[in-house]
Design a protein around this motif. Structure first.
Motif, PDB file in Angstrom:
ATOM      1  N   PRO A  97       1.210  -1.396  -0.331  1.00 28.24           N
ATOM      2  CA  PRO A  97       0.227  -0.049   0.152  1.00 28.24           C
ATOM      3  C   PRO A  97      -0.076   1.317  -0.015  1.00 28.24           C
ATOM      4  CG  PRO A  97      -1.153  -1.113   1.813  1.00 28.24           C
ATOM      5  CD  PRO A  97       0.494  -2.057   0.890  1.00 28.24           C
ATOM      6  N   ALA A  98       0.558   2.184  -0.879  1.00 29.85           N
ATOM      7  CA  ALA A  98       1.252   4.103  -0.458  1.00 29.85           C
ATOM      8  C   ALA A  98       1.018   3.935   1.239  1.00 29.85           C
ATOM      9  CB  ALA A  98       0.050   4.954  -1.014  1.00 29.85           C
ATOM     10  N   GLY A  99       1.520   5.197   0.925  1.00 28.77           N
ATOM     11  CA  GLY A  99       2.287   5.271   2.531  1.00 28.77           C
ATOM     12  C   GLY A  99       3.795   4.767   3.172  1.00 28.77           C
ATOM     13  N   GLU A 100       3.695   5.119   4.223  1.00 31.39           N
ATOM     14  CA  GLU A 100       5.362   3.663   4.739  1.00 31.39           C
ATOM     15  C   GLU A 100       5.132   2.874   4.413  1.00 31.39           C
ATOM     16  OE1 GLU A 100       7.759   4.170   8.967  1.00 31.39           O
ATOM     17  OE2 GLU A 100       5.820   5.679   9.006  1.00 31.39           O
ATOM     18  N   PHE A 101       6.685   2.545   3.513  1.00 33.52           N
ATOM     19  CA  PHE A 101       6.242   0.869   3.074  1.00 33.52           C
ATOM     20  C   PHE A 101       6.571  -0.478   4.582  1.00 33.52           C
ATOM     21  CE2 PHE A 101       8.627  -2.714   2.451  1.00 33.52           C
ATOM     22  CZ  PHE A 101       8.248  -3.039   1.466  1.00 33.52           C
ATOM     23  N   ASP A 102       5.530  -0.788   4.274  1.00 37.95           N
ATOM     24  CA  ASP A 102       6.039  -2.114   4.984  1.00 37.95           C
ATOM     25  C   ASP A 102       5.579  -3.151   5.059  1.00 37.95           C
ATOM     26  OD1 ASP A 102       4.369  -3.696   7.313  1.00 37.95           O
ATOM     27  OD2 ASP A 102       2.910  -2.884   7.799  1.00 37.95           O
ATOM     28  N   PRO A 103       6.800  -4.565   5.498  1.00 39.85           N
ATOM     29  CA  PRO A 103       7.072  -5.109   4.537  1.00 39.85           C
ATOM     30  C   PRO A 103       5.426  -6.442   4.915  1.00 39.85           C
ATOM     31  CG  PRO A 103       8.833  -4.473   5.986  1.00 39.85           C
ATOM     32  CD  PRO A 103       8.134  -3.798   6.249  1.00 39.85           C
ATOM     33  N   ALA A 104       5.129  -6.287   5.920  1.00 37.59           N
ATOM     34  CA  ALA A 104       4.246  -6.869   5.984  1.00 37.59           C
ATOM     35  C   ALA A 104       2.840  -6.811   5.463  1.00 37.59           C
ATOM     36  CB  ALA A 104       4.324  -7.163   7.682  1.00 37.59           C
ATOM     37  N   ARG A 105       2.833  -6.282   4.663  1.00 37.85           N
ATOM     38  CA  ARG A 105       1.254  -5.675   3.698  1.00 37.85           C
ATOM     39  C   ARG A 105       1.686  -5.493   2.363  1.00 37.85           C
ATOM     40  NH1 ARG A 105      -1.179  -0.227   5.463  1.00 37.85           N
ATOM     41  NH2 ARG A 105      -2.746  -0.950   4.393  1.00 37.85           N
ATOM     42  N   MET A 106       2.958  -6.550   1.822  1.00 39.84           N
ATOM     43  CA  MET A 106       3.152  -6.628   0.818  1.00 39.84           C
ATOM     44  C   MET A 106       2.173  -8.168  -0.143  1.00 39.84           C
ATOM     45  SD  MET A 106       7.260  -6.429  -0.280  1.00 39.84           S
ATOM     46  CE  MET A 106       7.763  -8.065   1.334  1.00 39.84           C
ATOM     47  N   ARG A 107       1.657  -8.023  -1.449  1.00 43.24           N
ATOM     48  CA  ARG A 107       1.036  -9.055  -1.721  1.00 43.24           C
ATOM     49  C   ARG A 107       1.198  -9.150  -2.785  1.00 43.24           C
ATOM     50  NH1 ARG A 107      -4.946  -7.450  -0.931  1.00 43.24           N
ATOM     51  NH2 ARG A 107      -5.393  -9.135  -1.989  1.00 43.24           N
ATOM     52  N   ALA A 108       1.988 -10.132  -3.772  1.00 49.45           N
ATOM     53  CA  ALA A 108       2.220 -10.933  -4.942  1.00 49.45           C
ATOM     54  C   ALA A 108       0.486 -11.402  -6.107  1.00 49.45           C
ATOM     55  CB  ALA A 108       3.181 -11.614  -4.270  1.00 49.45           C
ATOM     56  N   PHE A 109       0.407 -11.205  -6.822  1.00 48.21           N
ATOM     57  CA  PHE A 109       0.211 -11.522  -8.003  1.00 48.21           C
ATOM     58  C   PHE A 109       0.502 -12.451  -8.928  1.00 48.21           C
ATOM     59  CE2 PHE A 109      -1.694  -8.204  -5.761  1.00 48.21           C
ATOM     60  CZ  PHE A 109      -3.063  -8.683  -5.058  1.00 48.21           C
ATOM     61  N   TRP A 110      -0.002 -13.430  -9.613  1.00 47.68           N
ATOM     62  CA  TRP A 110       0.845 -14.073 -10.946  1.00 47.68           C
ATOM     63  C   TRP A 110      -0.339 -13.894 -12.054  1.00 47.68           C
ATOM     64  CZ3 TRP A 110      -3.038 -17.781 -13.090  1.00 47.68           C
ATOM     65  CH2 TRP A 110      -3.275 -17.863 -11.467  1.00 47.68           C
ATOM     66  N   THR A 111      -0.561 -12.870 -13.397  1.00 47.66           N
ATOM     67  CA  THR A 111      -2.065 -12.729 -13.979  1.00 47.66           C
ATOM     68  C   THR A 111      -1.863 -13.126 -15.080  1.00 47.66           C
ATOM     69  OG1 THR A 111       1.179 -11.826 -15.521  1.00 47.66           O
ATOM     70  CG2 THR A 111      -0.598 -10.599 -13.944  1.00 47.66           C
ATOM     71  N   ASP A 112      -3.057 -12.771 -15.948  1.00 49.85           N
ATOM     72  CA  ASP A 112      -3.271 -14.116 -16.695  1.00 49.85           C
ATOM     73  C   ASP A 112      -3.218 -13.394 -17.946  1.00 49.85           C
ATOM     74  OD1 ASP A 112      -4.249 -16.201 -14.752  1.00 49.85           O
ATOM     75  OD2 ASP A 112      -6.202 -15.029 -15.106  1.00 49.85           O
ATOM     76  N   ALA A 113      -2.569 -13.883 -18.638  1.00 44.60           N
ATOM     77  CA  ALA A 113      -2.327 -13.936 -20.321  1.00 44.60           C
ATOM     78  C   ALA A 113      -2.723 -12.011 -20.607  1.00 44.60           C
ATOM     79  CB  ALA A 113      -3.618 -14.047 -21.078  1.00 44.60           C
ATOM     80  N   TRP A 114      -3.641 -11.270 -20.894  1.00 49.90           N
ATOM     81  CA  TRP A 114      -3.512  -9.982 -21.337  1.00 49.90           C
ATOM     82  C   TRP A 114      -3.954  -9.728 -20.384  1.00 49.90           C
ATOM     83  CZ3 TRP A 114      -2.429  -8.530 -25.671  1.00 49.90           C
ATOM     84  CH2 TRP A 114      -2.014  -9.866 -27.128  1.00 49.90           C
ATOM     85  N   GLN A 115      -4.049  -9.789 -18.939  1.00 48.32           N
ATOM     86  CA  GLN A 115      -3.850  -9.098 -18.167  1.00 48.32           C
ATOM     87  C   GLN A 115      -2.858  -7.642 -17.553  1.00 48.32           C
ATOM     88  OE1 GLN A 115      -4.666 -11.505 -15.072  1.00 48.32           O
ATOM     89  NE2 GLN A 115      -6.455 -10.740 -14.926  1.00 48.32           N
ATOM     90  N   GLY A 116      -2.965  -6.312 -17.687  1.00 48.47           N
ATOM     91  CA  GLY A 116      -2.463  -5.331 -17.561  1.00 48.47           C
ATOM     92  C   GLY A 116      -2.622  -4.675 -16.196  1.00 48.47           C
ATOM     93  N   VAL A 117      -1.832  -4.001 -15.626  1.00 50.17           N
ATOM     94  CA  VAL A 117      -2.314  -3.235 -14.147  1.00 50.17           C
ATOM     95  C   VAL A 117      -1.405  -1.671 -14.323  1.00 50.17           C
ATOM     96  CG1 VAL A 117      -1.725  -5.130 -12.725  1.00 50.17           C
ATOM     97  CG2 VAL A 117       0.038  -4.087 -13.241  1.00 50.17           C
TER      98      VAL A 117
END
Length: 170
Positions: A97-117
């Protein structure tokens, strides 16, 4: 080394960090005498703070080998940043999340084919993590005179973990 579990990229899961750019579920309608289908307003481009202007770029990402270790993160405090793949290809997304960096709040995603972010303004993210092949992305972000990239090195690396049912390893 700490582990970060990968999740499938969906609009709902990614909403705290920005937009998923995909056709499924997008508002669309015919244009040009019904010869073209317009998929409308796929991401919130937010770049005008402090005199910014939109930039359209092409990023060419080198493929990364699995397993992937996360050792740094970056953010753009003055504008959003959208990544739209030019062809179907696997890539990974790591955010906090935006704001002060907190590694405990990191999330990771894998994408399907044509998805953008589209990373919302100030959201922490890892640089492109293309898999398998050289991958081109159209990137829409902020141009202007004010500095707009903060980077930080993590105190310790994180390794991305995949559920056994996810066929990314190989």
């Amino acid at each position: 080394m700490k582990s970060l579990q990968m999740e499938r990229l969906t609009r709902a899961a990614f909403a705290p960090f920005g937009d998923v750019i995909e056709l499924d579920g997008a508002r669309h309608f015919p244009i040009n005498g019904a010869t073209t289908e317009r998929y409308h307003d796929l991401a919130h481009v937010d770049v005008i703070e402090q005199g910014g202007r939109p930039l359209v770029n092409l990023f060419r990402a080198q493929p990364r080998a699995l397993p992937v270790e996360i050792t740094m993160m970056e953010r753009h405090p003055l504008g959003s940043q959208a990544f739209i793949p030019l062809r179907a290809g696997r890539y990974l997304v790591v955010v906090a999340p935006a704001g002060e960096f907190d590694p405990a709040r990191m999330r990771a995603f894998w994408t399907d084919a044509w998805q953008g972010v589209n990373y919302a303004k100030g959201v922490w993210h890892h640089p492109l993590l293309a898999l398998d092949q050289l991958s081109d992305f159209i990137v829409v972000d902020r141009g202007g005179d004010a500095p707009n990239c903060d980077e930080l090195q993590l105190a310790e690396p994180w390794r991305l973990a995949f559920e056994p049912s996810v066929e990314l390893i190989g």
